[in-house]
Design an enzyme around this catalytic site. Structure first.
Site, mmCIF file in Angstrom:
data_model
loop_
_atom_site.group_PDB
_atom_site.id
_atom_site.type_symbol
_atom_site.label_atom_id
_atom_site.label_comp_id
_atom_site.label_asym_id
_atom_site.label_seq_id
_atom_site.Cartn_x
_atom_site.Cartn_y
_atom_site.Cartn_z
ATOM 1 N N ASN A 131 0.846 -1.191 0.000
ATOM 2 C CA ASN A 131 0.000 0.000 0.000
ATOM 3 C C ASN A 131 0.890 1.252 0.000
ATOM 4 O O ASN A 131 1.611 1.522 0.965
ATOM 5 C CB ASN A 131 -0.902 -0.055 1.251
ATOM 6 C CG ASN A 131 -1.830 1.131 1.373
ATOM 7 O OD1 ASN A 131 -1.428 2.270 1.151
ATOM 8 N ND2 ASN A 131 -3.065 0.867 1.751
ATOM 9 N N GLY A 138 0.336 4.411 0.255
ATOM 10 C CA GLY A 138 0.078 5.392 1.314
ATOM 11 C C GLY A 138 0.746 4.979 2.617
ATOM 12 O O GLY A 138 1.406 5.784 3.278
ATOM 13 N N ASP A 171 -1.640 -3.643 10.096
ATOM 14 C CA ASP A 171 -3.009 -3.951 9.677
ATOM 15 C C ASP A 171 -3.879 -2.859 10.273
ATOM 16 O O ASP A 171 -3.801 -2.563 11.475
ATOM 17 C CB ASP A 171 -3.477 -5.334 10.133
ATOM 18 C CG ASP A 171 -4.689 -5.755 9.297
ATOM 19 O OD1 ASP A 171 -4.520 -5.941 8.082
ATOM 20 O OD2 ASP A 171 -5.802 -5.844 9.838
ATOM 21 N N SER A 172 -4.656 -2.234 9.418
ATOM 22 C CA SER A 172 -5.395 -1.060 9.874
ATOM 23 C C SER A 172 -6.760 -1.004 9.230
ATOM 24 O O SER A 172 -7.075 -1.800 8.350
ATOM 25 C CB SER A 172 -4.588 0.203 9.565
ATOM 26 O OG SER A 172 -4.136 0.174 8.233
ATOM 27 N N GLY A 176 -7.240 6.531 1.085
ATOM 28 C CA GLY A 176 -8.341 5.732 1.621
ATOM 29 C C GLY A 176 -9.512 6.559 2.135
ATOM 30 O O GLY A 176 -10.094 7.381 1.415
ATOM 31 N N LYS A 200 -0.299 14.636 9.782
ATOM 32 C CA LYS A 200 -1.006 13.352 9.936
ATOM 33 C C LYS A 200 -0.154 12.362 10.727
ATOM 34 O O LYS A 200 -0.642 11.715 11.652
ATOM 35 C CB LYS A 200 -1.383 12.762 8.560
ATOM 36 C CG LYS A 200 -2.112 11.423 8.703
ATOM 37 C CD LYS A 200 -2.573 10.802 7.407
ATOM 38 C CE LYS A 200 -3.146 9.408 7.673
ATOM 39 N NZ LYS A 200 -3.497 8.669 6.457
ATOM 40 N N HIS A 202 -3.267 7.109 13.881
ATOM 41 C CA HIS A 202 -3.213 5.752 14.405
ATOM 42 C C HIS A 202 -1.889 5.086 14.027
ATOM 43 O O HIS A 202 -1.211 4.504 14.856
ATOM 44 C CB HIS A 202 -4.416 4.965 13.855
ATOM 45 C CG HIS A 202 -4.603 5.097 12.361
ATOM 46 N ND1 HIS A 202 -4.599 6.313 11.730
ATOM 47 C CD2 HIS A 202 -4.727 4.172 11.368
ATOM 48 C CE1 HIS A 202 -4.744 6.139 10.423
ATOM 49 N NE2 HIS A 202 -4.822 4.840 10.186
ATOM 50 N N ARG A 203 -1.480 5.202 12.741
ATOM 51 C CA ARG A 203 -0.260 4.527 12.289
ATOM 52 C C ARG A 203 0.988 5.194 12.871
ATOM 53 O O ARG A 203 1.907 4.503 13.318
ATOM 54 C CB ARG A 203 -0.199 4.523 10.752
ATOM 55 C CG ARG A 203 0.922 3.666 10.192
ATOM 56 C CD ARG A 203 0.757 3.436 8.707
ATOM 57 N NE ARG A 203 -0.541 2.849 8.428
ATOM 58 C CZ ARG A 203 -1.590 3.539 7.988
ATOM 59 N NH1 ARG A 203 -1.492 4.812 7.725
ATOM 60 N NH2 ARG A 203 -2.757 2.948 7.806
HETATM 61 P P1 IMP Z 1 -5.021 -3.497 5.294
HETATM 62 O O1 IMP Z 1 -4.375 -3.106 6.583
HETATM 63 O O2 IMP Z 1 -4.022 -3.779 4.220
HETATM 64 O O3 IMP Z 1 -6.017 -4.597 5.491
HETATM 65 O O4 IMP Z 1 -5.806 -2.255 4.718
HETATM 66 C C1 IMP Z 1 -6.218 -1.220 5.535
HETATM 67 C C2 IMP Z 1 -7.235 -0.359 4.802
HETATM 68 O O5 IMP Z 1 -7.799 0.519 5.771
HETATM 69 C C3 IMP Z 1 -6.605 0.543 3.748
HETATM 70 O O6 IMP Z 1 -6.634 -0.024 2.479
HETATM 71 C C4 IMP Z 1 -7.509 1.753 3.806
HETATM 72 O O7 IMP Z 1 -8.655 1.455 3.084
HETATM 73 C C5 IMP Z 1 -7.888 1.826 5.282
HETATM 74 N N1 IMP Z 1 -6.962 2.697 6.009
HETATM 75 C C6 IMP Z 1 -5.973 2.305 6.864
HETATM 76 N N2 IMP Z 1 -5.284 3.367 7.321
HETATM 77 C C7 IMP Z 1 -5.837 4.436 6.735
HETATM 78 C C8 IMP Z 1 -5.542 5.821 6.805
HETATM 79 O O8 IMP Z 1 -4.602 6.275 7.463
HETATM 80 N N3 IMP Z 1 -6.340 6.620 6.088
HETATM 81 C C9 IMP Z 1 -7.374 6.167 5.326
HETATM 82 N N4 IMP Z 1 -7.664 4.892 5.202
HETATM 83 C C10 IMP Z 1 -6.912 4.011 5.906
#
Ligand code: IMP
Length: 205
Positions: free
Chosen positions: A11, A13, A77-78, A159, A181, A186-187
């Site tokens: 990802n 971002g 994982d978020s 996202g 940010k 959170h991250r």
């Molecule tokens: P995963 O952790 O790869 O399952 O994906 C997490 C998903 O949560 C991302 O693809 C976004 O859709 C969303 N997400 C996680 N962190 C953020 C953020 O900081 N901003 C916006 N969307 C987020």
């Protein structure tokens, strides 16, 4: 002392934010593609903790198979928990309406689903898992509370950022600079906790 960390994510971002948060540490952050490797772990867990662990340990195993057994691997994982949607999409945030659906459409759908509700509280959650060369895995978690807006606004981030309003700042997440940010997100917080945990173990200076 660890000199290189592999961040297990495709990802863009997340990679950008993670590299920025860790840039002041004495470590180089690499991705699998920097090492010419590819892996898309199956996120079969039902919690952020399970999925972060799967990603970090599967990537660590792949690195070992390819002769890189000394790397520390971190994975995030978020997702977003929307209270009026029973905390969904939560761990399924990446798949909500399908991974190929542009976020402008996914965000519009959420605004439509919440059109007639006053309950707009939500939070972003990030769990970071770190797979250490010794086989141990450490987890950290952080959240940021916010409110789902009535329209999409802001060009930054990624996202669900354009629908996430931060009442204390009076701004959307997507209106914050990268630096702003990372300081509050959170991250950013979950990564800071991980840096602290690794320092305590003597793995970071
Ligand atoms: P995963 O952790 O790869 O399952 O994906 C997490 C998903 O949560 C991302 O693809 C976004 O859709 C969303 N997400 C996680 N962190 C953020 C953020 O900081 N901003 C916006 N969307 C987020």
């Amino acid at each position: 002392m660890i000199r290189s960390i592999v961040f297990a994510s495709n990802n863009k971002g997340k990679v950008k934010e993670t590299k920025a948060v860790l840039q002041s540490e004495s470590v180089k952050v690499l991705t699998l593609s920097d090492l010419g490797l590819v892996l898309v772990p199956d996120e079969t867990g039902t919690t952020f903790e399970e999925n972060a662990t799967i990603k970090a340990t599967e990537v660590a195993a792949l690195l070992k198979e390819n002769g890189h057994s000394d790397f520390m691997v971190i994975a995030d994982d978020s997702g977003i928990e929307i209270d009026a949607m029973g905390k969904k999409p939560g761990v399924d945030s990446a798949n909500f309406l399908g991974t190929e659906t542009p976020f402008v459409i996914r965000n519009a759908k959420i605004l439509e689903m919440l059109e007639h509700t006053e309950e707009r509280t939500a939070r972003f959650v990030s769990v970071i898992a770190c797979a250490l060369p010794c086989g141990e895995t450490i987890l950290t978690r952080a959240t940021i509370e916010g409110v789902i807006s009535h329209e999409q606004k802001g060009e930054n981030g990624f996202g669900y950022d354009p629908i996430f309003f931060l009442p204390e700042l009076g701004k959307m997440m997507a209106e914050l600079s990268d630096n702003e940010k990372n300081k509050i997100s959170h991250r950013g917080k979950s990564l800071e906790k991980m840096v602290e945990a690794l320092r305590k173990k003597g793995l970071l200076s």
